[in-house]
Design a protein around this motif. Structure first.
Motif, PDB file in Angstrom:
ATOM      1  N   UNK A  23       0.719  -1.232  -0.044  1.00 47.84           N
ATOM      2  CA  UNK A  23       0.025   0.140  -0.096  1.00 47.84           C
ATOM      3  C   UNK A  23       0.968   1.050   0.035  1.00 47.84           C
ATOM      4  N   UNK A  24       0.284   2.485   0.194  1.00 42.86           N
ATOM      5  CA  UNK A  24       1.055   3.655   0.137  1.00 42.86           C
ATOM      6  C   UNK A  24       2.113   3.716   1.155  1.00 42.86           C
ATOM      7  N   UNK A  25       3.334   4.286   1.204  1.00 45.12           N
ATOM      8  CA  UNK A  25       4.130   3.990   2.060  1.00 45.12           C
ATOM      9  C   UNK A  25       3.840   4.660   3.348  1.00 45.12           C
ATOM     10  N   UNK A  26       4.165   3.928   4.556  1.00 43.13           N
ATOM     11  CA  UNK A  26       3.721   4.752   5.852  1.00 43.13           C
ATOM     12  C   UNK A  26       4.688   5.914   5.984  1.00 43.13           C
ATOM     13  N   UNK A  73       7.011  -0.346   9.017  1.00 38.63           N
ATOM     14  CA  UNK A  73       5.683  -0.925   8.989  1.00 38.63           C
ATOM     15  C   UNK A  73       5.515  -1.115  10.606  1.00 38.63           C
ATOM     16  N   UNK A  74       6.624  -1.683  11.242  1.00 34.97           N
ATOM     17  CA  UNK A  74       6.217  -2.002  12.678  1.00 34.97           C
ATOM     18  C   UNK A  74       6.064  -0.901  13.589  1.00 34.97           C
ATOM     19  N   UNK A  75       6.585   0.121  12.932  1.00 33.39           N
ATOM     20  CA  UNK A  75       6.385   1.566  14.101  1.00 33.39           C
ATOM     21  C   UNK A  75       5.005   2.355  13.725  1.00 33.39           C
ATOM     22  N   UNK A  76       4.463   2.113  12.656  1.00 31.89           N
ATOM     23  CA  UNK A  76       3.140   2.419  12.606  1.00 31.89           C
ATOM     24  C   UNK A  76       2.061   2.238  13.474  1.00 31.89           C
ATOM     25  N   UNK A  77       1.357   3.516  13.852  1.00 30.28           N
ATOM     26  CA  UNK A  77       0.445   3.238  14.899  1.00 30.28           C
ATOM     27  C   UNK A  77      -0.985   2.581  14.086  1.00 30.28           C
ATOM     28  N   UNK A  78      -1.556   1.691  14.882  1.00 29.46           N
ATOM     29  CA  UNK A  78      -2.814   1.151  14.428  1.00 29.46           C
ATOM     30  C   UNK A  78      -3.839   2.269  13.649  1.00 29.46           C
ATOM     31  N   UNK A  79      -3.918   3.266  14.145  1.00 29.81           N
ATOM     32  CA  UNK A  79      -4.937   4.041  13.713  1.00 29.81           C
ATOM     33  C   UNK A  79      -4.431   4.845  12.411  1.00 29.81           C
ATOM     34  N   UNK A  80      -3.106   4.920  12.509  1.00 31.66           N
ATOM     35  CA  UNK A  80      -2.427   5.320  11.122  1.00 31.66           C
ATOM     36  C   UNK A  80      -2.519   4.398   9.890  1.00 31.66           C
ATOM     37  N   UNK A  81      -2.488   2.893  10.483  1.00 28.95           N
ATOM     38  CA  UNK A  81      -2.180   1.900   9.382  1.00 28.95           C
ATOM     39  C   UNK A  81      -3.864   1.717   8.905  1.00 28.95           C
TER      40      UNK A  81
END
Length: 122
Positions: A23-26, A73-81
């Motif tokens: 998907x689009x880059x975090x 990917x691992x640092x992305x918050x669930x809300x942002x993901x």
């Protein structure tokens, strides 16, 4: 209508890392999240068989990832993901089912067999 935002965040976290990376880059996580992500990746890498030289990098490559992408990917918050990935069809169907479900009926009360003070113990 019940709040289904937690279900949607959980659904996004259930998406495999390889699919998240397509998907689009975090966005880069904040320094604290980045540190947590690197520690999490290090714990994974310390497990067998990934503790053997090259195994972890080969496993990431099989999903089209490298260590830097994994950390993002691992640092992305669930809300942002959840916002980045958009709706997950199965989670939307589950949320709709919860929305349509009738409220549960109260369980009938049953008599308890509490001994009376004059009853001898068994």
């Amino acid at each position: 209508m019940p709040d289904t935002s937690e279900l949607r965040r959980s659904a996004a976290r259930a998406v495999p890392l390889a699919h998240r990376g397509r998907a689009a880059a975090p966005q880069a996580p904040d320094p604290e999240a980045d540190d947590r992500a690197r520690r999490r990746a290090a714990r994974w890498q310390a497990q067998r068989p990934f503790d053997a030289p090259g195994w972890f990098d080969r496993r990431l490559a099989a999903d089209g990832l490298d260590p830097a992408e994994l950390a993002l990917l691992l640092g992305e918050s669930p809300t942002a993901l959840a916002a980045r990935l958009g709706p997950q069809g199965w989670a939307d169907r589950l949320a709709d089912a919860f929305d349509r479900a009738p409220a549960p009926a109260a369980a009938p009360r049953t008599a308890t067999s509490t001994p009376s003070p004059s009853s001898p113990p068994r």
